[in-house]
Design a protein around this motif. Structure first.
Motif, PDB file in Angstrom:
ATOM      1  N   ALA A 176      44.703   1.366 -41.519  1.00  0.00           N
ATOM      2  CA  ALA A 176      43.483   1.486 -42.503  1.00  0.00           C
ATOM      3  C   ALA A 176      42.757   0.118 -42.841  1.00  0.00           C
ATOM      4  O   ALA A 176      41.662  -0.106 -43.294  1.00  0.00           O
ATOM      5  CB  ALA A 176      43.903   1.903 -43.738  1.00  0.00           C
ATOM      6  N   LEU A 177      43.505  -0.898 -42.631  1.00  0.00           N
ATOM      7  CA  LEU A 177      43.006  -2.397 -42.748  1.00  0.00           C
ATOM      8  C   LEU A 177      42.408  -2.895 -41.624  1.00  0.00           C
ATOM      9  O   LEU A 177      41.949  -4.031 -41.679  1.00  0.00           O
ATOM     10  CB  LEU A 177      44.236  -3.409 -43.074  1.00  0.00           C
ATOM     11  N   SER A 178      42.105  -2.243 -40.443  1.00  0.00           N
ATOM     12  CA  SER A 178      41.261  -2.716 -39.345  1.00  0.00           C
ATOM     13  C   SER A 178      40.128  -1.779 -39.357  1.00  0.00           C
ATOM     14  O   SER A 178      39.958  -0.692 -39.018  1.00  0.00           O
ATOM     15  CB  SER A 178      42.302  -2.442 -38.079  1.00  0.00           C
ATOM     16  N   VAL A 179      38.763  -2.336 -39.370  1.00  0.00           N
ATOM     17  CA  VAL A 179      37.840  -1.875 -39.368  1.00  0.00           C
ATOM     18  C   VAL A 179      36.825  -2.352 -37.973  1.00  0.00           C
ATOM     19  O   VAL A 179      36.528  -3.491 -38.015  1.00  0.00           O
ATOM     20  CB  VAL A 179      36.718  -2.079 -40.793  1.00  0.00           C
ATOM     21  N   THR A 180      36.387  -1.507 -36.992  1.00  0.00           N
ATOM     22  CA  THR A 180      35.575  -2.118 -36.039  1.00  0.00           C
ATOM     23  C   THR A 180      34.163  -1.735 -36.284  1.00  0.00           C
ATOM     24  O   THR A 180      33.906  -0.737 -36.725  1.00  0.00           O
ATOM     25  CB  THR A 180      36.069  -1.268 -34.800  1.00  0.00           C
ATOM     26  N   VAL A 181      33.324  -2.829 -36.090  1.00  0.00           N
ATOM     27  CA  VAL A 181      31.855  -2.930 -36.464  1.00  0.00           C
ATOM     28  C   VAL A 181      31.068  -3.487 -35.183  1.00  0.00           C
ATOM     29  O   VAL A 181      31.858  -4.413 -34.431  1.00  0.00           O
ATOM     30  CB  VAL A 181      31.438  -3.357 -37.832  1.00  0.00           C
ATOM     31  N   THR A 182      29.862  -3.336 -35.144  1.00  0.00           N
ATOM     32  CA  THR A 182      28.814  -4.155 -34.513  1.00  0.00           C
ATOM     33  C   THR A 182      28.692  -5.486 -34.751  1.00  0.00           C
ATOM     34  O   THR A 182      29.315  -5.773 -36.008  1.00  0.00           O
ATOM     35  CB  THR A 182      27.477  -3.478 -34.142  1.00  0.00           C
ATOM     36  N   TRP A 183      28.280  -6.398 -34.086  1.00  0.00           N
ATOM     37  CA  TRP A 183      28.202  -7.809 -34.162  1.00  0.00           C
ATOM     38  C   TRP A 183      27.277  -8.095 -35.027  1.00  0.00           C
ATOM     39  O   TRP A 183      26.205  -8.578 -34.511  1.00  0.00           O
ATOM     40  CB  TRP A 183      28.627  -8.470 -32.771  1.00  0.00           C
ATOM     41  N   SER A 184      27.448  -8.171 -36.193  1.00  0.00           N
ATOM     42  CA  SER A 184      26.262  -8.408 -37.228  1.00  0.00           C
ATOM     43  C   SER A 184      26.781  -8.834 -38.598  1.00  0.00           C
ATOM     44  O   SER A 184      27.524  -8.249 -39.139  1.00  0.00           O
ATOM     45  CB  SER A 184      25.059  -7.818 -37.382  1.00  0.00           C
ATOM     46  N   PRO A 185      26.028  -9.766 -39.464  1.00  0.00           N
ATOM     47  CA  PRO A 185      26.590 -10.026 -40.923  1.00  0.00           C
ATOM     48  C   PRO A 185      26.341  -8.671 -41.519  1.00  0.00           C
ATOM     49  O   PRO A 185      27.405  -8.344 -42.377  1.00  0.00           O
ATOM     50  CB  PRO A 185      25.505 -10.978 -41.220  1.00  0.00           C
ATOM     51  N   GLU A 186      25.394  -7.798 -41.251  1.00  0.00           N
ATOM     52  CA  GLU A 186      25.259  -6.569 -42.057  1.00  0.00           C
ATOM     53  C   GLU A 186      26.379  -5.600 -41.828  1.00  0.00           C
ATOM     54  O   GLU A 186      26.966  -4.853 -42.856  1.00  0.00           O
ATOM     55  CB  GLU A 186      23.917  -5.956 -41.804  1.00  0.00           C
ATOM     56  N   SER A 187      26.944  -5.621 -40.625  1.00  0.00           N
ATOM     57  CA  SER A 187      28.059  -4.922 -40.289  1.00  0.00           C
ATOM     58  C   SER A 187      29.436  -5.434 -40.988  1.00  0.00           C
ATOM     59  O   SER A 187      30.050  -4.621 -41.461  1.00  0.00           O
ATOM     60  CB  SER A 187      28.429  -4.795 -38.702  1.00  0.00           C
ATOM     61  N   GLY A 188      29.440  -6.808 -41.243  1.00  0.00           N
ATOM     62  CA  GLY A 188      30.560  -7.173 -41.782  1.00  0.00           C
ATOM     63  C   GLY A 188      30.674  -6.938 -43.304  1.00  0.00           C
ATOM     64  O   GLY A 188      31.628  -6.930 -43.845  1.00  0.00           O
ATOM     65  N   ALA A 189      29.457  -6.994 -43.984  1.00  0.00           N
ATOM     66  CA  ALA A 189      29.237  -6.633 -45.364  1.00  0.00           C
ATOM     67  C   ALA A 189      29.691  -5.042 -45.402  1.00  0.00           C
ATOM     68  O   ALA A 189      30.282  -4.725 -46.430  1.00  0.00           O
ATOM     69  CB  ALA A 189      27.574  -6.681 -45.682  1.00  0.00           C
ATOM     70  N   ARG A 190      29.367  -3.961 -44.488  1.00  0.00           N
ATOM     71  CA  ARG A 190      29.640  -2.740 -44.758  1.00  0.00           C
ATOM     72  C   ARG A 190      31.248  -2.514 -44.537  1.00  0.00           C
ATOM     73  O   ARG A 190      31.930  -1.748 -45.334  1.00  0.00           O
ATOM     74  CB  ARG A 190      28.949  -2.062 -43.669  1.00  0.00           C
ATOM     75  N   ALA A 191      31.856  -3.409 -43.669  1.00  0.00           N
ATOM     76  CA  ALA A 191      33.004  -3.181 -43.356  1.00  0.00           C
ATOM     77  C   ALA A 191      33.932  -3.477 -44.465  1.00  0.00           C
ATOM     78  O   ALA A 191      34.963  -3.105 -44.646  1.00  0.00           O
ATOM     79  CB  ALA A 191      33.506  -3.982 -41.705  1.00  0.00           C
ATOM     80  N   MET A 192      33.471  -4.758 -45.191  1.00  0.00           N
ATOM     81  CA  MET A 192      34.232  -5.159 -46.288  1.00  0.00           C
ATOM     82  C   MET A 192      34.116  -4.121 -47.532  1.00  0.00           C
ATOM     83  O   MET A 192      35.218  -4.161 -48.164  1.00  0.00           O
ATOM     84  CB  MET A 192      33.557  -6.423 -47.038  1.00  0.00           C
ATOM     85  N   GLY A 193      32.891  -3.350 -47.487  1.00  0.00           N
ATOM     86  CA  GLY A 193      32.970  -2.340 -48.573  1.00  0.00           C
ATOM     87  C   GLY A 193      33.978  -1.144 -48.267  1.00  0.00           C
ATOM     88  O   GLY A 193      34.710  -0.664 -49.266  1.00  0.00           O
ATOM     89  N   GLU A 194      34.367  -1.063 -46.831  1.00  0.00           N
ATOM     90  CA  GLU A 194      35.236   0.076 -46.564  1.00  0.00           C
ATOM     91  C   GLU A 194      36.671  -0.319 -46.886  1.00  0.00           C
ATOM     92  O   GLU A 194      37.558   0.470 -47.593  1.00  0.00           O
ATOM     93  CB  GLU A 194      35.426   0.331 -45.018  1.00  0.00           C
TER      94      GLU A 194
END
Length: 339
Positions: free
Chosen positions: A212-230
């Motif tokens: 649960a502590l690993s989130v895979t996203v596309t390479w962008s700041p916006e994706s990092g923001a969403r992943a942190m929300g998860e």
């Protein structure tokens, strides 16, 4: 105006005029100067194709990139371009774009040899694409990744990831999240070492990874923001986050601050790259020399064209840069204090 006009004005043969304009060493300096004076007076421009046909080269190095907007590619391209320019070579840039454009590029590659060497920046190739590259009969150099047995320059992604993870573990963090960057359409060779470093560091610390502590996203700041929300939505959120890039890490920091959480008192964040914005935002990171990788790739390409020996694999070092986004975790049972 053509070469014959230049030769006639300079009072030499077309062959001598051609040698003088191409920098051939066996031309008297006084003759070379006279030919160049005639060329300037007539505003003569040599055809690159005709010049290359005469000497068997194009004078160009093709550089293939999947992206132009991301920091690493721009920095590496700048370093590469500087070296090629100093070496008297023109840079022919190809941006792959989407998956369809990528396939079209490799389909057409063997039939349109327009360069004397090819440098691949920051992406891997599959077997079919590697075969197409081999068929064009020119030197291949890879930067930021490895492509078969061709010369390459890159960082050790696993070592970089361990620097980030070991820093967080040494600070006392035990519940560490990770934001994995992926670009499945274009980057066939993901920086897998950054993920293996996360797992290896936890294993060495005797910590069982929590999926649960690993989130895979596309390479962008916006994706990092969403992943942190998860990650913040978990019943037991992480006390620290290791992101695959600074751009993703900066997105994560934005989410934390918008949630009223303090960095690093509530959650520590570490990235990889040392993006120019990392210092401005006080982000802890693992620095990699992007421009230097481009410069080294350019020197490799030029050395290969000159028939000089080329190191098959060059690994440039990374270094941990500790700034204000990482610190020890709060005591167990802590309550997040809203800022």
């Amino acid at each position: 105006m053509n070469l014959a006009d230049v030769a006639r004005r300079a009072g030499v043969s077309p062959a001598t005029a051609s040698r003088a304009l191409s920098g051939h060493p066996h031309v008297a300096e006084v003759t070379r100067a006279r030919v160049w004076e005639a060329a300037r007076a007539l505003e003569y421009v040599a055809s690159p194709e005709a010049t290359g046909l005469a000497r068997g080269t194009t004078g160009r190095v093709a550089v293939v990139v999947p992206h132009l907007a991301r920091w690493w590619f721009g920095a590496a391209l700048e370093g590469l371009g500087t070296v090629l320019r100093e070496g008297g070579r023109d840079l022919l840039l190809y941006r792959l774009g989407d998956a369809g454009s990528r396939q079209a590029f490799f389909d057409e590659l063997p039939t349109r040899r327009r360069a004397d060497a090819v440098v691949l920046l920051g992406f891997g190739v599959d077997e079919r694409e590697r075969e197409r590259l081999d068929r064009i009969g020119v030197g291949i150099v890879a930067a930021g990744t490895r492509v078969g047995s061709h010369p390459s320059v890159s960082i050790d992604d696993h070592a970089a990831g361990r620097q980030a993870m070991d820093h967080l573990l040494h600070l006392g963090h035990r519940r560490i999240g990770t934001i994995v960057a992926a670009d499945p359409e274009l980057d066939l060779a993901q920086p897998a070492g950054r993920s293996s470093a996360y797992r290896a560091a936890l294993a060495d610390a005797g910590i069982t990874p929590d999926p649960a502590l690993s989130v895979t996203v596309t390479w962008s700041p916006e994706s990092g923001a969403r992943a942190m929300g998860e990650l913040l939505g978990l019943a037991d959120p992480p006390t620290a986050v290791y992101a695959h890039s600074d751009e993703i890490a900066l997105g994560a920091v934005r989410t934390l601050r918008r949630a009223g959480l303090r960095v690093p008192e509530d959650v520590s964040v570490v990235g990889i790259d040392d993006h120019p914005l990392a210092a401005m935002t006080d982000l802890s990171t693992v620095a990699q020399p992007a421009a230097e990788q481009g410069e080294l790739a350019g020197r490799m390409a030029l050395a290969g064209l000159a028939g000089e020996p080329v190191d098959p694999v060059v690994t440039v070092p990374t270094r941990l840069v500790i700034r204000g986004s990482s610190g020890p975790p709060q005591a167990a049972g802590r309550r997040w204090r809203r800022s």
